[in-house]
Write a protein that holds these residues in place. Structure first.
Motif, PDB file in Angstrom:
ATOM      1  N   MET A 166       0.869  -1.114  -0.023  1.00 23.85           N
ATOM      2  CA  MET A 166       0.152   0.028   0.260  1.00 23.85           C
ATOM      3  C   MET A 166       0.995   1.153  -0.111  1.00 23.85           C
ATOM      4  O   MET A 166       1.969   1.271   0.728  1.00 23.85           O
ATOM      5  CB  MET A 166      -1.341   0.180   0.980  1.00 23.85           C
ATOM      6  N   PRO A 167       0.602   2.328  -0.795  1.00 27.78           N
ATOM      7  CA  PRO A 167       1.314   3.613  -0.316  1.00 27.78           C
ATOM      8  C   PRO A 167       1.291   4.245   1.068  1.00 27.78           C
ATOM      9  O   PRO A 167       0.391   4.126   1.004  1.00 27.78           O
ATOM     10  CB  PRO A 167       0.624   4.048  -2.165  1.00 27.78           C
ATOM     11  N   ALA A 168       2.361   5.287   1.148  1.00 22.88           N
ATOM     12  CA  ALA A 168       2.067   5.846   2.292  1.00 22.88           C
ATOM     13  C   ALA A 168       0.929   7.111   2.076  1.00 22.88           C
ATOM     14  O   ALA A 168       1.054   7.613   0.982  1.00 22.88           O
ATOM     15  CB  ALA A 168       3.236   6.645   2.837  1.00 22.88           C
ATOM     16  N   THR A 169       0.053   6.824   3.327  1.00 23.04           N
ATOM     17  CA  THR A 169      -0.281   8.060   2.895  1.00 23.04           C
ATOM     18  C   THR A 169      -0.149   9.528   4.042  1.00 23.04           C
ATOM     19  O   THR A 169      -0.829  10.971   4.261  1.00 23.04           O
ATOM     20  CB  THR A 169      -1.953   7.660   4.018  1.00 23.04           C
ATOM     21  N   ARG A 170       1.045   9.384   4.322  1.00 20.58           N
ATOM     22  CA  ARG A 170       1.852  10.799   5.115  1.00 20.58           C
ATOM     23  C   ARG A 170       2.970  10.800   4.730  1.00 20.58           C
ATOM     24  O   ARG A 170       3.793   9.412   4.397  1.00 20.58           O
ATOM     25  CB  ARG A 170       1.863  10.666   6.586  1.00 20.58           C
ATOM     26  N   LEU A 171       3.723  12.009   4.455  1.00 19.60           N
ATOM     27  CA  LEU A 171       4.991  11.602   4.545  1.00 19.60           C
ATOM     28  C   LEU A 171       5.745  12.274   5.487  1.00 19.60           C
ATOM     29  O   LEU A 171       5.843  12.764   5.982  1.00 19.60           O
ATOM     30  CB  LEU A 171       5.430  13.885   3.469  1.00 19.60           C
ATOM     31  N   SER A 172       6.400  11.364   5.675  1.00 19.73           N
ATOM     32  CA  SER A 172       8.185  12.168   6.681  1.00 19.73           C
ATOM     33  C   SER A 172       8.759  12.947   6.147  1.00 19.73           C
ATOM     34  O   SER A 172       8.489  13.141   5.384  1.00 19.73           O
ATOM     35  CB  SER A 172       8.805  10.249   6.195  1.00 19.73           C
ATOM     36  N   ALA A 173       9.377  13.091   7.184  1.00 29.89           N
ATOM     37  CA  ALA A 173      10.232  14.644   7.054  1.00 29.89           C
ATOM     38  C   ALA A 173      10.996  14.863   6.762  1.00 29.89           C
ATOM     39  O   ALA A 173      11.329  15.603   5.589  1.00 29.89           O
ATOM     40  CB  ALA A 173      10.556  14.576   8.726  1.00 29.89           C
ATOM     41  N   ARG A 174      11.314  13.680   5.673  1.00 25.00           N
ATOM     42  CA  ARG A 174      12.507  13.412   5.077  1.00 25.00           C
ATOM     43  C   ARG A 174      11.596  13.457   2.784  1.00 25.00           C
ATOM     44  O   ARG A 174      12.449  14.444   2.264  1.00 25.00           O
ATOM     45  CB  ARG A 174      13.274  12.400   4.665  1.00 25.00           C
ATOM     46  N   ASP A 175      10.781  12.896   3.552  1.00 27.31           N
ATOM     47  CA  ASP A 175       9.672  13.131   1.595  1.00 27.31           C
ATOM     48  C   ASP A 175       9.896  14.544   1.563  1.00 27.31           C
ATOM     49  O   ASP A 175       9.455  15.069   0.359  1.00 27.31           O
ATOM     50  CB  ASP A 175       9.243  12.000   2.041  1.00 27.31           C
ATOM     51  N   PHE A 176       8.859  15.258   3.042  1.00 27.77           N
ATOM     52  CA  PHE A 176       8.971  16.833   2.994  1.00 27.77           C
ATOM     53  C   PHE A 176       9.327  17.546   2.089  1.00 27.77           C
ATOM     54  O   PHE A 176       9.688  18.784   1.795  1.00 27.77           O
ATOM     55  CB  PHE A 176       7.571  16.962   4.097  1.00 27.77           C
ATOM     56  N   ALA A 177      10.715  17.200   2.675  1.00 28.26           N
ATOM     57  CA  ALA A 177      12.231  18.078   2.775  1.00 28.26           C
ATOM     58  C   ALA A 177      12.407  17.785   0.822  1.00 28.26           C
ATOM     59  O   ALA A 177      12.595  18.878   0.215  1.00 28.26           O
ATOM     60  CB  ALA A 177      13.401  17.437   3.368  1.00 28.26           C
ATOM     61  N   LEU A 178      12.512  16.352   0.570  1.00 34.79           N
ATOM     62  CA  LEU A 178      12.799  15.876  -1.090  1.00 34.79           C
ATOM     63  C   LEU A 178      11.105  16.347  -2.013  1.00 34.79           C
ATOM     64  O   LEU A 178      11.650  17.212  -2.602  1.00 34.79           O
ATOM     65  CB  LEU A 178      12.917  14.497  -1.087  1.00 34.79           C
ATOM     66  N   LEU A 179      10.592  16.720  -0.784  1.00 34.65           N
ATOM     67  CA  LEU A 179       8.935  16.765  -2.112  1.00 34.65           C
ATOM     68  C   LEU A 179       9.206  18.664  -2.427  1.00 34.65           C
ATOM     69  O   LEU A 179       9.581  19.556  -3.485  1.00 34.65           O
ATOM     70  CB  LEU A 179       7.946  16.520  -1.734  1.00 34.65           C
ATOM     71  N   VAL A 180       9.855  19.250  -1.654  1.00 37.77           N
ATOM     72  CA  VAL A 180       9.884  21.009  -1.743  1.00 37.77           C
ATOM     73  C   VAL A 180      10.671  21.036  -2.112  1.00 37.77           C
ATOM     74  O   VAL A 180      10.711  21.762  -3.333  1.00 37.77           O
ATOM     75  CB  VAL A 180      10.043  21.147  -0.018  1.00 37.77           C
ATOM     76  N   LEU A 181      12.047  20.588  -2.386  1.00 35.54           N
ATOM     77  CA  LEU A 181      13.411  20.100  -2.991  1.00 35.54           C
ATOM     78  C   LEU A 181      12.598  20.294  -4.766  1.00 35.54           C
ATOM     79  O   LEU A 181      12.976  20.816  -5.838  1.00 35.54           O
ATOM     80  CB  LEU A 181      14.917  19.356  -3.194  1.00 35.54           C
ATOM     81  N   LEU A 182      12.282  18.920  -4.882  1.00 38.66           N
ATOM     82  CA  LEU A 182      11.822  18.271  -6.441  1.00 38.66           C
ATOM     83  C   LEU A 182      10.822  20.089  -6.830  1.00 38.66           C
ATOM     84  O   LEU A 182      10.549  20.096  -7.865  1.00 38.66           O
ATOM     85  CB  LEU A 182      10.747  18.035  -6.010  1.00 38.66           C
ATOM     86  N   THR A 183      10.143  20.498  -5.928  1.00 29.85           N
ATOM     87  CA  THR A 183       9.129  21.137  -6.250  1.00 29.85           C
ATOM     88  C   THR A 183      10.182  22.643  -6.781  1.00 29.85           C
ATOM     89  O   THR A 183       9.554  22.822  -7.697  1.00 29.85           O
ATOM     90  CB  THR A 183       8.087  22.073  -5.272  1.00 29.85           C
ATOM     91  N   LEU A 184      10.743  23.337  -6.067  1.00 28.85           N
ATOM     92  CA  LEU A 184      11.599  24.215  -6.154  1.00 28.85           C
ATOM     93  C   LEU A 184      12.854  23.604  -7.656  1.00 28.85           C
ATOM     94  O   LEU A 184      12.418  25.121  -8.468  1.00 28.85           O
ATOM     95  CB  LEU A 184      12.208  24.803  -4.744  1.00 28.85           C
ATOM     96  N   PHE A 185      13.115  22.548  -7.733  1.00 26.09           N
ATOM     97  CA  PHE A 185      14.447  22.636  -8.556  1.00 26.09           C
ATOM     98  C   PHE A 185      13.398  22.326 -10.318  1.00 26.09           C
ATOM     99  O   PHE A 185      13.411  23.176 -11.551  1.00 26.09           O
ATOM    100  CB  PHE A 185      14.672  21.453  -8.254  1.00 26.09           C
ATOM    101  N   TRP A 186      12.251  22.047  -9.876  1.00 24.75           N
ATOM    102  CA  TRP A 186      11.316  21.541 -11.441  1.00 24.75           C
ATOM    103  C   TRP A 186      10.437  22.592 -11.693  1.00 24.75           C
ATOM    104  O   TRP A 186      10.688  23.303 -12.999  1.00 24.75           O
ATOM    105  CB  TRP A 186      10.940  20.488 -11.344  1.00 24.75           C
ATOM    106  N   GLY A 187      10.600  23.277 -10.703  1.00 18.78           N
ATOM    107  CA  GLY A 187       9.401  24.514 -11.169  1.00 18.78           C
ATOM    108  C   GLY A 187      10.134  26.207 -11.424  1.00 18.78           C
ATOM    109  O   GLY A 187       9.683  26.638 -12.752  1.00 18.78           O
ATOM    110  N   LEU A 188      10.897  25.788 -11.539  1.00 22.37           N
ATOM    111  CA  LEU A 188      12.652  27.000 -11.301  1.00 22.37           C
ATOM    112  C   LEU A 188      12.827  26.306 -12.356  1.00 22.37           C
ATOM    113  O   LEU A 188      13.593  27.226 -13.940  1.00 22.37           O
ATOM    114  CB  LEU A 188      13.441  27.112 -10.926  1.00 22.37           C
ATOM    115  N   ASN A 189      12.544  25.395 -13.323  1.00 19.76           N
ATOM    116  CA  ASN A 189      13.625  24.795 -14.406  1.00 19.76           C
ATOM    117  C   ASN A 189      12.678  25.020 -15.818  1.00 19.76           C
ATOM    118  O   ASN A 189      12.946  24.870 -16.832  1.00 19.76           O
ATOM    119  CB  ASN A 189      13.396  22.920 -14.368  1.00 19.76           C
ATOM    120  N   TRP A 190      11.320  25.973 -15.579  1.00 24.56           N
ATOM    121  CA  TRP A 190      10.639  25.592 -16.372  1.00 24.56           C
ATOM    122  C   TRP A 190      11.620  27.357 -17.679  1.00 24.56           C
ATOM    123  O   TRP A 190      12.120  27.715 -18.186  1.00 24.56           O
ATOM    124  CB  TRP A 190       9.167  26.135 -16.657  1.00 24.56           C
TER     125      TRP A 190
END
Length: 244
Positions: free
Chosen positions: A1-25
């Motif tokens: 089953m997929p996780a339903t909560r973000l761990s602190a590590r996953d949340f930090a990675l998601l923030v970086l993912l959002t910033l790096f991919w968003g800026l990439n446009w």
């Protein structure tokens, strides 16, 4: 089953993912302003593969593809990377970077629709609220742009197809080759994507190949290290663990 909560590590990675991919446009827009788009993407992916290979070696991750798994690797690469990279890099040549990003990130809406139709999923109520928020937000952001988008119908259609393909691929990532190390899987999916980009560039762009200038190299290096190597590995990891 997929996780339903973000761990602190996953949340930090998601923030970086959002910033790096968003800026990439806007960064990509600089890179393809004068360079052929498939050529630009080919160079970026080739460099990104070098970074991922070094990353895997440092972490001592086995890079071998399991026996008889190549058809599944291609099955995952086609919607997640090949279709996305091919269509998005052509569309961004036709659209302002902001509009292209908004259209590309309709992916969550497509993912829920595809989950209902193709995978018989039943999203939770909060997921429906999330999809509604994404849809309303997209329409609001595009509300002043519809006239401009109507002047670039091909770019708009290509970007929406790319988003839908990515949404479908996200479902496949959660269901196939889940025992294969994510860095190895990402590396080989990108390798297949590189082949397609390179062949396309040879056929359609070879007469326009040239060495990038300084600002174009800056765009390429950003893509190699962050948008391709870091973001694709992180995205593949999160796509396995979290609802689309």
């Amino acid at each position: 089953m997929p996780a339903t909560r973000l761990s602190a590590r996953d949340f930090a990675l998601l923030v970086l993912l959002t910033l790096f991919w968003g800026l990439n446009w806007p960064v990509m827009k600089i890179g393809v302003a004068e360079l052929p788009p498939l050529y630009f993407r080919t160079v970026c992916i080739a460099g990104g593969l070098v970074v991922i290979w070094c990353w895997a070696r440092l972490m001592r991750v086995p890079m071998k593809v399991p026996a008889n798994a190549w058809p599944l690797v291609f099955k995952l690469a086609l919607p997640n990377l090949i279709m996305w990279h091919l269509l998005a890099i052509i569309a961004i040549k036709m659209l302002p970077s902001g509009r292209a990003a908004i259209l590309g990130y309709t992916m969550p809406v497509w993912a829920v629709v595809i989950g209902l139709i193709a995978f018989n999923e039943r999203p939770l109520r909060r997921h429906w609220w999330g999809v509604l928020a994404a849809l309303v937000g997209t329409l609001l952001l595009l509300s002043s742009e519809f006239t401009a988008l109507s002047g670039a119908p091909l770019g708009t259609v290509l970007m929406l197809i790319a988003a839908a393909s990515w949404g479908y691929g996200t479902h496949l990532m959660r269901r196939n080759l889940t025992d294969m190390p994510i860095i190895a899987l990402t590396f080989w999916m990108l390798t297949l994507t590189l082949v397609v980009m390179f062949m396309g560039s040879i056929v359609f762009e070879m007469l326009h190949w040239r060495m990038p200038n300084a600002i174009e190299w800056a765009s390429i290096v950003y893509n190699m290290v962050l948008a391709i190597a870091f973001c694709h590995v992180v995205w593949s990891m999160l796509a396995r663990k979290l609802p689309p």
